[in-house]
Design a protein around this motif. Sequence first.
Motif, PDB file in Angstrom:
ATOM      1  N   TRP A  65       0.836  -1.199   0.000  1.00 51.18           N
ATOM      2  CA  TRP A  65       0.000   0.000   0.000  1.00 51.18           C
ATOM      3  C   TRP A  65       0.871   1.249   0.000  1.00 51.18           C
ATOM      4  N   PHE A  66       0.352   2.333  -0.590  1.00 50.25           N
ATOM      5  CA  PHE A  66       1.112   3.582  -0.673  1.00 50.25           C
ATOM      6  C   PHE A  66       0.202   4.766  -0.371  1.00 50.25           C
ATOM      7  N   ILE A  73       4.944   4.792  -7.490  1.00 48.97           N
ATOM      8  CA  ILE A  73       5.813   4.855  -8.671  1.00 48.97           C
ATOM      9  C   ILE A  73       7.267   4.639  -8.257  1.00 48.97           C
ATOM     10  N   ALA A  74       7.669   5.229  -7.134  1.00 44.31           N
ATOM     11  CA  ALA A  74       9.041   5.039  -6.636  1.00 44.31           C
ATOM     12  C   ALA A  74       9.329   3.559  -6.401  1.00 44.31           C
ATOM     13  N   MET A  81      13.386  -3.245  -4.624  1.00 42.28           N
ATOM     14  CA  MET A  81      11.995  -3.680  -4.478  1.00 42.28           C
ATOM     15  C   MET A  81      11.718  -4.859  -5.413  1.00 42.28           C
ATOM     16  N   PRO A  82      10.693  -5.661  -5.092  1.00 41.90           N
ATOM     17  CA  PRO A  82      10.377  -6.818  -5.941  1.00 41.90           C
ATOM     18  C   PRO A  82      10.099  -6.401  -7.382  1.00 41.90           C
ATOM     19  N   ARG A  83      10.535  -7.202  -8.309  1.00 39.43           N
ATOM     20  CA  ARG A  83      10.364  -6.912  -9.736  1.00 39.43           C
ATOM     21  C   ARG A  83       9.194  -7.692 -10.335  1.00 39.43           C
ATOM     22  N   ALA A 157      13.532  11.696 -12.327  1.00 43.36           N
ATOM     23  CA  ALA A 157      13.908  12.945 -11.648  1.00 43.36           C
ATOM     24  C   ALA A 157      12.711  13.595 -10.951  1.00 43.36           C
ATOM     25  N   TYR A 158      11.492  13.346 -11.429  1.00 42.16           N
ATOM     26  CA  TYR A 158      10.308  13.866 -10.749  1.00 42.16           C
ATOM     27  C   TYR A 158      10.025  13.063  -9.476  1.00 42.16           C
ATOM     28  N   ILE A 159      10.227  11.781  -9.548  1.00 44.04           N
ATOM     29  CA  ILE A 159       9.967  10.899  -8.409  1.00 44.04           C
ATOM     30  C   ILE A 159      11.075  11.033  -7.364  1.00 44.04           C
ATOM     31  N   PHE A 160      12.304  11.193  -7.805  1.00 41.93           N
ATOM     32  CA  PHE A 160      13.472  11.323  -6.923  1.00 41.93           C
ATOM     33  C   PHE A 160      14.173  12.651  -7.217  1.00 41.93           C
TER      34      PHE A 160
END
Length: 166
Positions: A65-66, A73-74, A81-83, A157-160
Motif C-alpha cells: 500500500w502507498f 511509482i518510486a 523492491m520486488p520486480r 527525476a520527478y519521483i526522486f
Amino acid sequence: MHRRRFLAACFALPVVACKEERAEAPPPPRPVTAAAIGTFCGMSLDEHPGPKGQIFVRDRADPYWFSTVRDAIAFTMLPEMPRDIAAIYVSDMARARDWDQPETWVTAQQALFVIGSRRRSGMQTDEAIPFGEAAAAHRFAAENGGQVLRFSEIPPAYIFPDGERS
C-alpha cells in the motif's frame, strides 16, 4: 487413428490456453481499510488525503500500500523492491467523489498522470495525480498547472528530485 489424436490435441489446446490465461489474471484492487498501511511511511492510508496506490506482486496475497501515488511509482523504480509486479492500481481521481478518500481504482498503465501541479499529496509533497479519463486529466492540469503523462513517461527525476534513488 492419427486423425483422432489430431482432433483430441486441437480440442485440448483452448482448455490449456484458458487455464494459463486465468492463472495470469492480476488480482483486483482492494478497498482501503484500516489494515492498509503505507509501505514506506508505516501509517494508515486513512490518515492521508488524496490519491493512493496499491501494488500486487506474484506470490504475495496482500498488496503493498502507498499513501501517495508518487511512492507507488518510486517502488517500481527502486532496484531493491520486488520486480515480479502483477498489478499496479492508483486512485482514479476522475471518478473520485471525495479528494480526501478516493474509492475508485485504475491500473497505472491505463491512467494519465498530472505531474508538477499545485496540488500536494497526502504527505504534503509533489504528487503524480492519476486520472482514468484523458479529459479529466487535461482539465485538472489546465486548472492546477502541471503536465499530463503516461505512467511510462514519468521521469525518475520527478519521483526522486534529490537523486535519492538507490
